[in-house]
Design a protein around this motif. Structure first.
Motif, PDB file in Angstrom:
ATOM      1  N   LYS A  96     -42.373  33.830  -4.960  1.00  0.00           N
ATOM      2  CA  LYS A  96     -41.550  32.654  -5.265  1.00  0.00           C
ATOM      3  C   LYS A  96     -41.522  31.711  -4.068  1.00  0.00           C
ATOM      4  O   LYS A  96     -41.586  32.128  -2.910  1.00  0.00           O
ATOM      5  N   VAL A  97     -41.392  30.416  -4.375  1.00  0.00           N
ATOM      6  CA  VAL A  97     -41.321  29.377  -3.343  1.00  0.00           C
ATOM      7  C   VAL A  97     -39.898  28.823  -3.342  1.00  0.00           C
ATOM      8  O   VAL A  97     -39.383  28.420  -4.394  1.00  0.00           O
ATOM      9  N   ALA A  98     -39.264  28.840  -2.159  1.00  0.00           N
ATOM     10  CA  ALA A  98     -37.861  28.409  -2.053  1.00  0.00           C
ATOM     11  C   ALA A  98     -37.723  27.252  -1.069  1.00  0.00           C
ATOM     12  O   ALA A  98     -38.346  27.257  -0.005  1.00  0.00           O
ATOM     13  N   LEU A  99     -36.925  26.268  -1.424  1.00  0.00           N
ATOM     14  CA  LEU A  99     -36.612  25.154  -0.502  1.00  0.00           C
ATOM     15  C   LEU A  99     -35.102  25.168  -0.266  1.00  0.00           C
ATOM     16  O   LEU A  99     -34.312  25.233  -1.211  1.00  0.00           O
ATOM     17  N   ILE A 100     -34.717  25.108   1.013  1.00  0.00           N
ATOM     18  CA  ILE A 100     -33.296  25.145   1.370  1.00  0.00           C
ATOM     19  C   ILE A 100     -32.974  23.910   2.205  1.00  0.00           C
ATOM     20  O   ILE A 100     -33.667  23.618   3.190  1.00  0.00           O
ATOM     21  N   THR A 101     -31.923  23.187   1.836  1.00  0.00           N
ATOM     22  CA  THR A 101     -31.515  22.028   2.639  1.00  0.00           C
ATOM     23  C   THR A 101     -30.469  22.464   3.666  1.00  0.00           C
ATOM     24  O   THR A 101     -29.767  23.459   3.475  1.00  0.00           O
ATOM     25  N   LEU A 143     -34.308  26.386  -5.389  1.00  0.00           N
ATOM     26  CA  LEU A 143     -33.807  25.261  -4.595  1.00  0.00           C
ATOM     27  C   LEU A 143     -32.362  25.556  -4.219  1.00  0.00           C
ATOM     28  O   LEU A 143     -31.521  25.777  -5.104  1.00  0.00           O
ATOM     29  N   VAL A 144     -32.081  25.576  -2.919  1.00  0.00           N
ATOM     30  CA  VAL A 144     -30.714  25.802  -2.445  1.00  0.00           C
ATOM     31  C   VAL A 144     -30.203  24.499  -1.837  1.00  0.00           C
ATOM     32  O   VAL A 144     -30.636  24.091  -0.756  1.00  0.00           O
ATOM     33  N   GLY A 164     -36.908  28.355 -12.966  1.00  0.00           N
ATOM     34  CA  GLY A 164     -36.484  28.286 -11.579  1.00  0.00           C
ATOM     35  C   GLY A 164     -34.997  28.513 -11.457  1.00  0.00           C
ATOM     36  O   GLY A 164     -34.289  28.689 -12.463  1.00  0.00           O
ATOM     37  N   SER A 165     -34.530  28.524 -10.207  1.00  0.00           N
ATOM     38  CA  SER A 165     -33.107  28.736  -9.948  1.00  0.00           C
ATOM     39  C   SER A 165     -32.641  27.711  -8.932  1.00  0.00           C
ATOM     40  O   SER A 165     -33.210  27.599  -7.844  1.00  0.00           O
ATOM     41  N   ILE A 166     -31.602  26.949  -9.308  1.00  0.00           N
ATOM     42  CA  ILE A 166     -30.987  25.984  -8.388  1.00  0.00           C
ATOM     43  C   ILE A 166     -29.617  26.522  -8.012  1.00  0.00           C
ATOM     44  O   ILE A 166     -28.825  26.906  -8.886  1.00  0.00           O
TER      45      ILE A 166
END
Ligand SMILES: NC(=O)c1ccc[n+]([C@@H]2O[C@H](COP(=O)([O-])OP(=O)(O)OC[C@H]3O[C@@H](n4cnc5c(N)ncnc54)[C@H](O)[C@@H]3O)[C@@H](O)[C@H]2O)c1
Length: 256
Positions: free
Chosen positions: A10-15, A87-88, A135-137
């Motif tokens: 899985k690919v995750a992006l965190i701000t 996406l977090v 996906g999961s937000i």
């Protein structure tokens, strides 16, 4: 702790991942096998977090109030990694002031980061996640998005908006059959630089910290890892039937 690799592939992006809860979440998702895109407006600290993770992590500068940056970063991630699964929306700011003492400029600043930033993340996250059929937000709200705190007028308002925006996104994605889940987390006082700033604003910081601890039924401040564990759970397929949920991580604060 031995962790399974439940986020492998899985690919995750965190701000806001240069510090506090975002950095802890980046470490946790990486340990569970995700490819992690660390983002923050603070380039130096954000790049250091990504470098500390090593292989399977990159840094992109992303100021969440800037829609052009959102588009550029998300499109770059999709081009390089083939898609986005997690996406977090974690980046956030606080201003300590009551409704009487909050200027309109401060109110708008807090909403620009905490609410508009999450809106932009959801909008552009859904755009690419639906192409991947799921996906999961995970949106970082706060106990202050559920209950009122007298000296946090703008913060409470901005985090309350995140709570119901999350449910709207969840219902939209469900109706469309996108396979995208969207949930909000509501931490109480977690030991991070943000809480340091709150206690240090008091004349007697030790007393202020003790007051926060006393308000939590479990008798301690939260740890960043307490929140990161919930992020990893909601990100994973273990939570595949969970959407539109508001999850307090508060040592029992809201249960009183
Ligand atoms: N620490 C707590 O007790 C607590 C409790 C409830 C909710 N939260 C929420 O959790 C999130 C993380 O808080 P934290 O305690 O880790 O704070 P922190 O101050 O340690 O980290 C916040 C990060 O967000 C980044 N950031 C701020 N504005 C940004 C912007 N416009 N674009 C991109 N990045 C930006 C900062 O550079 C920083 O790295 C926030 O949304 C906060 O409101 C924290």
């Amino acid at each position: 702790m031995n962790l399974t690799k439940r986020l492998e592939g899985k690919v995750a992006l965190i701000t806001g991942a240069a510090s506090g809860l975002g950095a802890a979440s980046a470490r946790r998702l990486h340990r569970e096998g995700a490819f992690v895109v660390v983002t923050d407006r603070d380039v130096e600290k954000g790049a250091a977090v990504a470098a500390s993770l090593g292989e399977g992590a990159v840094f992109h500068k992303l100021d969440v109030v800037n829609e052009a940056e959102w588009i550029a970063v998300i499109d770059a991630v999709v081009a390089a990694q083939g898609g986005l699964d997690i996406l977090v929306n974690n980046a956030g700011v606080g201003v300590l002031a009551s409704v009487e003492d909050t200027t309109i400029e401060a109110f708008r600043f807090v909403h620009a980061v905490n609410t508009e930033g999450v809106f932009l993340g959801c909008k552009h996250g859904v755009r690419v996640m639906k192409a991947r059929s799921g996906g999961s937000i995970i949106n970082m709200s706060s106990v202050a998005g559920i209950a009122g705190a007298p000296d946090m007028a703008a913060y409470c308002s901005s985090k309350g908006a995140v709570r119901t925006l999350t449910k709207s996104v969840a219902m939209h994605c469900a109706r469309k059959g996108y396979g995208i889940r969207c949930n909000s987390l509501h931490p109480a006082f977690i030991d991070t630089p943000m809480v340091d700033a709150v206690v240090n604003a008091h004349r007697d910081a030790d007393r202020a910290r003790a007051g926060l601890v006393k308000s939590i039924p479990l008798g301690r401040l939260g740890e960043a890892d307490d929140v990161a564990a919930a992020v990893a759970y909601l990100a994973s397929d273990d939570a595949k039937f969970i959407t539109g949920v508001e999850l307090p991580i508060d040592g029992g604060l809201l249960a009183q």
